[in-house]
Design a protein around this motif. Sequence first.
Motif, PDB file in Angstrom:
ATOM      1  N   SER A 172       2.801  -8.488 -18.468  1.00 35.50           N
ATOM      2  CA  SER A 172       1.662  -7.766 -19.032  1.00 35.50           C
ATOM      3  C   SER A 172       1.495  -8.110 -20.502  1.00 35.50           C
ATOM      4  N   ASP A 173       0.273  -7.934 -20.985  1.00 38.93           N
ATOM      5  CA  ASP A 173       0.022  -8.017 -22.421  1.00 38.93           C
ATOM      6  C   ASP A 173       0.336  -6.645 -23.007  1.00 38.93           C
ATOM      7  N   ILE A 174       1.327  -6.578 -23.894  1.00 40.10           N
ATOM      8  CA  ILE A 174       1.795  -5.297 -24.413  1.00 40.10           C
ATOM      9  C   ILE A 174       0.668  -4.540 -25.109  1.00 40.10           C
ATOM     10  N   ALA A 175      -0.094  -5.250 -25.948  1.00 41.18           N
ATOM     11  CA  ALA A 175      -1.167  -4.596 -26.699  1.00 41.18           C
ATOM     12  C   ALA A 175      -2.232  -4.032 -25.771  1.00 41.18           C
ATOM     13  N   ASP A 176      -2.639  -4.803 -24.762  1.00 39.89           N
ATOM     14  CA  ASP A 176      -3.675  -4.335 -23.836  1.00 39.89           C
ATOM     15  C   ASP A 176      -3.195  -3.120 -23.043  1.00 39.89           C
ATOM     16  N   ALA A 177      -1.941  -3.185 -22.571  1.00 43.09           N
ATOM     17  CA  ALA A 177      -1.401  -2.075 -21.783  1.00 43.09           C
ATOM     18  C   ALA A 177      -1.305  -0.801 -22.613  1.00 43.09           C
ATOM     19  N   LEU A 178      -0.874  -0.941 -23.865  1.00 40.76           N
ATOM     20  CA  LEU A 178      -0.753   0.236 -24.718  1.00 40.76           C
ATOM     21  C   LEU A 178      -2.126   0.809 -25.053  1.00 40.76           C
ATOM     22  N   LYS A 179      -3.088  -0.061 -25.336  1.00 40.16           N
ATOM     23  CA  LYS A 179      -4.422   0.413 -25.702  1.00 40.16           C
ATOM     24  C   LYS A 179      -5.081   1.156 -24.550  1.00 40.16           C
ATOM     25  N   ALA A 180      -4.856   0.681 -23.323  1.00 37.58           N
ATOM     26  CA  ALA A 180      -5.441   1.358 -22.170  1.00 37.58           C
ATOM     27  C   ALA A 180      -4.859   2.756 -22.000  1.00 37.58           C
ATOM     28  N   TRP A 181      -3.624   2.933 -22.403  1.00 33.39           N
ATOM     29  CA  TRP A 181      -2.935   4.215 -22.252  1.00 33.39           C
ATOM     30  C   TRP A 181      -3.124   5.120 -23.466  1.00 33.39           C
ATOM     31  N   ALA A 182      -3.099   4.510 -24.664  1.00 37.73           N
ATOM     32  CA  ALA A 182      -3.256   5.252 -25.914  1.00 37.73           C
ATOM     33  C   ALA A 182      -4.250   4.488 -26.786  1.00 37.73           C
ATOM     34  N   PRO A 183      -5.561   4.722 -26.599  1.00 36.32           N
ATOM     35  CA  PRO A 183      -6.589   3.924 -27.276  1.00 36.32           C
ATOM     36  C   PRO A 183      -6.460   3.861 -28.796  1.00 36.32           C
ATOM     37  N   GLU A 184      -5.953   4.928 -29.415  1.00 37.14           N
ATOM     38  CA  GLU A 184      -5.836   4.927 -30.876  1.00 37.14           C
ATOM     39  C   GLU A 184      -4.588   4.196 -31.352  1.00 37.14           C
ATOM     40  N   GLY A 185      -3.659   3.911 -30.451  1.00 38.40           N
ATOM     41  CA  GLY A 185      -2.405   3.283 -30.823  1.00 38.40           C
ATOM     42  C   GLY A 185      -1.268   4.284 -30.884  1.00 38.40           C
ATOM     43  N   ALA A 186      -0.118   3.826 -31.267  1.00 37.35           N
ATOM     44  CA  ALA A 186       1.079   4.670 -31.327  1.00 37.35           C
ATOM     45  C   ALA A 186       1.284   5.222 -32.728  1.00 37.35           C
TER      46      ALA A 186
END
Length: 325
Positions: free
Chosen positions: A200-214
């Motif tokens: 997976s693309d880490i950035a894409d997966a995270l953005k889909a789950w947490a759109p604003e980021g961590a």
Amino acid sequence: MRAMVIDQVGGPDVLRMAEVDVPEPAAGEVLIRVICAGVNPADWKCREGSLSYFMEYRFPFVIGFDAAGVVAAVGAGVTGFVPGDRVFTQTDVGAGKWGAFAEYVAVNQHSVVRLPDNIAFADAAASPTPALAAWTGLFDEGGLKPGQTVLVHGGGGAVGTFAIQLAKAAGARVAATCSAARREALMQLGCDLAIDYRGSDIADALKAWAPEGADLVLDAVGCGTLPNGLDLLKPGGILVAILTLVPGDSGPDTAEAARRGLRTALAFSKMPSGARLQEIAERLGTGRLQPPRNECLPLADATRALEQVRLGTATAKLVLQVAQA
């Protein structure tokens, strides 16, 4: 006593089994008969001399940061421990004292913690350094608060195993990177999102789950394995990297982070560590915290164990069986 010692810093060939004197506990020290010793990345770095910036080696030198065993004797002024107590500890090897890869180790009493009766020595020895690193990264440096979003890079390792559980217990939403084989195990620890870093693309997966980021990214791997880590943060977020001491790994780009209104920090546990380790022990004893899965090898296999950790080929947290309980 039997001990794995080095007579100089260097590669795998400098580590040897030797007969050395049992250390005498000085005032304020506890002498521990070691049952199990944890194997950490810090141990092979200690062998190679990467810790010389922080400590002075006195050869022959016994390495080993983490130990679990039984109190054999106490030095003058020690209170709260008596021979026969089951204990575990992060040793004083980082201060230039002999470490855990031996039948006995003397440790500052403030770094020693009683071991709950229901916790095996191997599980205890697998815990101090990674648990303390995770705690330091999340809370001391990261300032984690309830309701925040955390990404743990390297969730399948020992530090990541503890970080996921500690962050969830603190009321955070937790994502972690891991191999596909470790995904289910991380979800069982409470992870909300497990990202296969290979598939997976880490950035894409995270953005889909947490759109604003961590709010907080904890990099437990380092060495450039989390490209563009600052891009994963929301405005005002912090990237905390566990100190690797690997040549060339300078950690996150502090200047770039500041330019973008972000923060960075390097995390490493500070000794003596007993107060924080006491909290870890209580959580382990009550089942609120699970130790990393581990594999025991004989003390004589310390060289092989260190190489597996250095090369990243170990499939579990490695522990040296020094003696039988």
